[in-house]
Write a protein that holds these residues in place. Structure first.
Motif, PDB file in Angstrom:
ATOM      1  N   LEU A 249       0.817  -1.214   0.000  1.00  0.00           N
ATOM      2  CA  LEU A 249       0.000   0.000   0.000  1.00  0.00           C
ATOM      3  C   LEU A 249       0.854   1.270   0.000  1.00  0.00           C
ATOM      4  CD1 LEU A 249      -2.860  -0.983   2.489  1.00  0.00           C
ATOM      5  CD2 LEU A 249      -3.046  -0.652   0.030  1.00  0.00           C
ATOM      6  N   LEU A 250       2.147   1.121   0.254  1.00  0.00           N
ATOM      7  CA  LEU A 250       3.049   2.276   0.273  1.00  0.00           C
ATOM      8  C   LEU A 250       3.797   2.459  -1.039  1.00  0.00           C
ATOM      9  CD1 LEU A 250       4.657   1.763   3.813  1.00  0.00           C
ATOM     10  CD2 LEU A 250       2.654   3.146   3.219  1.00  0.00           C
ATOM     11  N   ASP A 251       3.467   1.679  -2.062  1.00  0.00           N
ATOM     12  CA  ASP A 251       4.249   1.703  -3.302  1.00  0.00           C
ATOM     13  C   ASP A 251       4.283   3.074  -3.973  1.00  0.00           C
ATOM     14  OD1 ASP A 251       4.888  -0.924  -2.997  1.00  0.00           O
ATOM     15  OD2 ASP A 251       3.482  -1.691  -4.503  1.00  0.00           O
ATOM     16  N   ASP A 252       3.232   3.875  -3.815  1.00  0.00           N
ATOM     17  CA  ASP A 252       3.176   5.168  -4.495  1.00  0.00           C
ATOM     18  C   ASP A 252       3.608   6.338  -3.612  1.00  0.00           C
ATOM     19  OD1 ASP A 252       2.298   4.034  -6.870  1.00  0.00           O
ATOM     20  OD2 ASP A 252       0.184   4.139  -6.276  1.00  0.00           O
ATOM     21  N   VAL A 253       4.181   6.052  -2.473  1.00  0.00           N
ATOM     22  CA  VAL A 253       4.658   7.118  -1.595  1.00  0.00           C
ATOM     23  C   VAL A 253       5.833   7.837  -2.251  1.00  0.00           C
ATOM     24  CG1 VAL A 253       5.878   7.576   0.568  1.00  0.00           C
ATOM     25  CG2 VAL A 253       3.859   6.093   0.555  1.00  0.00           C
ATOM     26  N   SER A 254       5.814   9.173  -2.215  1.00  0.00           N
ATOM     27  CA  SER A 254       6.917   9.971  -2.758  1.00  0.00           C
ATOM     28  C   SER A 254       8.020  10.095  -1.714  1.00  0.00           C
ATOM     29  CB  SER A 254       6.433  11.370  -3.139  1.00  0.00           C
ATOM     30  OG  SER A 254       7.542  12.215  -3.416  1.00  0.00           O
TER      31      SER A 254
END
Length: 417
Positions: A401-406
């Motif tokens: 769920l954190l894959d798109d964290v910048s």
């Protein structure tokens, strides 16, 4: 001239000989990470499982099920066979400098200066005093650990009728121990709308152990001068109070990490867990000092703590090889109803957390939780999970769920919406 204590210089020092520490030791020694030394203040290594004399240990890490004492002995054998050294009755009393600890043992006082340190000091239950429950101070009041130590290690008797405070997994462990000691668990008290443990344990506990559970209830007073005679309990919704006769009270759960060493070192602590703030590689804020197990997420099962130990070993090897150059990270924070998240820092190029899971603690029961991840006002991910979020046990969230964290953005907020 000031006399300096003797100095020993292993490659890795592991402080704490429970499942996390022993598994880390076995992994590191097996990977030929140099001299690996484990120190533990108890009479024997193995941690809490040593005196938790029932089955259910080892499922996730060993792929088999065994009793707590058997599990503890297995982990000790695993570490020593791999080549790790274990020193028992050995207490780390403080820090001589950033890289060196002071130790007291049957051999006297000395210092240890390793190349890397793993803090695996675990967690403990809050005793009655820390819960600020008024009343008399009679004999017969325990935590689960004290009870199991008394019954399984010292073979001492307890009372005949007990009230268990808490409805977590460890609360049912206390009920089993009481039964084995010839003491009837007369009542389990939980402040939540349902006992915090897994439904299967709650059902089995009620039918097999025949323990009634009073939910939305708290203990307001302990009664008894020499020996405990009763407790007063209050229903949180109605305010109605009643007295329950008992000669034994067991305060279970409500865990806090054994963080004194981390705190005295000036290592940054997380405000939610009260354990060291770590990234997914389990680094603390002090270079070369790592942490693992229930010191970081109080409290999870022994096998999950052991897998933390396996996870941290590879990160320690990178540090010993000079490959550990952490980048700037993004802070992970917990939104209501979550109390905390672990680990708390996400860095580019770091590994996923142990078992690919973020660990959270909730104060509300949600049967079908919809987990939401936000950063800088944007929703990055939202997923409904098939398992409930429930108080009293760790809630696991896929790290994907954190894959798109910048990596250059602001803090990441994880909540339920």
């Amino acid at each position: 001239m000031t006399h300096q204590p003797p100095l020993t210089t292993p490659d890795v020092l592991i402080i704490g000989g429970g499942p996390a520490g022993l598994t880390a030791a076995a992994e590191l020694a097996g990977r030929r990470a140099g001299r690996v030394l484990v120190v533990d203040r108890e009479q024997d290594a193995g941690g809490i499982p040593r005196h938790s004399d029932h089955t259910g240990y080892g499922l996730r890490d060993l792929r088999r099920v065994m009793t707590g004492p058997d599990y503890a002995r297995h982990l000790v054998r695993q570490a020593t066979r791999a080549g790790a050294e274990i020193r028992i009755r050995t207490m780390v009393t403080g820090w001589a400098d950033e890289d060196t600890v002071d130790v007291t043992s049957p051999d006297g006082r000395y210092r240890i200066r390793p190349r890397a340190i793993v803090l695996a000091t675990g967690a403990r239950e809050r005793p009655r005093t820390a819960r600020r429950i008024p009343g008399d101070r009679p004999h017969g009041v325990y935590t689960t650990g004290q009870l199991q130590n008394l019954v399984h290690l010292h073979h001492q008797p307890v009372g005949k009728r007990a009230v268990i405070v808490g409805g977590e997994l460890v609360s049912w462990s206390a009920a089993v121990t009481l039964r084995e000691a010839g003491c009837t668990p007369a009542l389990m008290v939980s402040q939540y709308p349902k006992a915090e443990s897994y439904a299967a344990f709650n059902a089995a506990g009620r039918t097999v152990l025949r323990v009634p559970v009073a939910t939305r209830t708290r203990v307001t007073r302990v009664i008894g001068k020499g020996r405990c005679q009763a407790v007063e309990i209050e229903h949180l919704d109605t305010g109605r109070r009643r007295t329950v006769a008992c000669d034994t009270v067991v305060f279970t759960g409500d865990w806090i990490p054994d963080h004194e060493l981390a705190r005295s070192a000036g290592i940054t602590l997380d405000e939610g867990t009260l354990g060291p703030l770590t990234d997914t590689a389990l680094r603390t804020s002090r270079p070369g000092v790592f942490a693992a197990g229930n010191l970081l997420h109080p409290v999870d099962t022994a096998d999950v703590a052991a897998l933390d130990g396996r996870h941290v070993a590879q990160q320690v090897v990178h540090h010993l090889n000079g490959e550990d150059r952490p980048a700037e990270g993004v802070r992970l924070t917990a939104d209501d109803p979550f109390r905390w998240v672990a680990p708390q820092i996400l860095r580019p190029n770091d590994p996923a957390p142990a078992r690919g899971r973020l660990l959270l603690w909730t104060d509300e029961f949600v049967r079908f939780p919809k987990v939401t991840v936000r950063q800088d006002g944007r929703t990055l991910a939202r997923r409904t999970l098939a398992w409930p979020a429930a108080p009293g046990r760790v809630f696991r969230v896929p790290a994907g769920l954190l894959d798109d964290v910048s990596p250059t953005g602001g803090p990441v907020r994880i909540g339920l919406h």
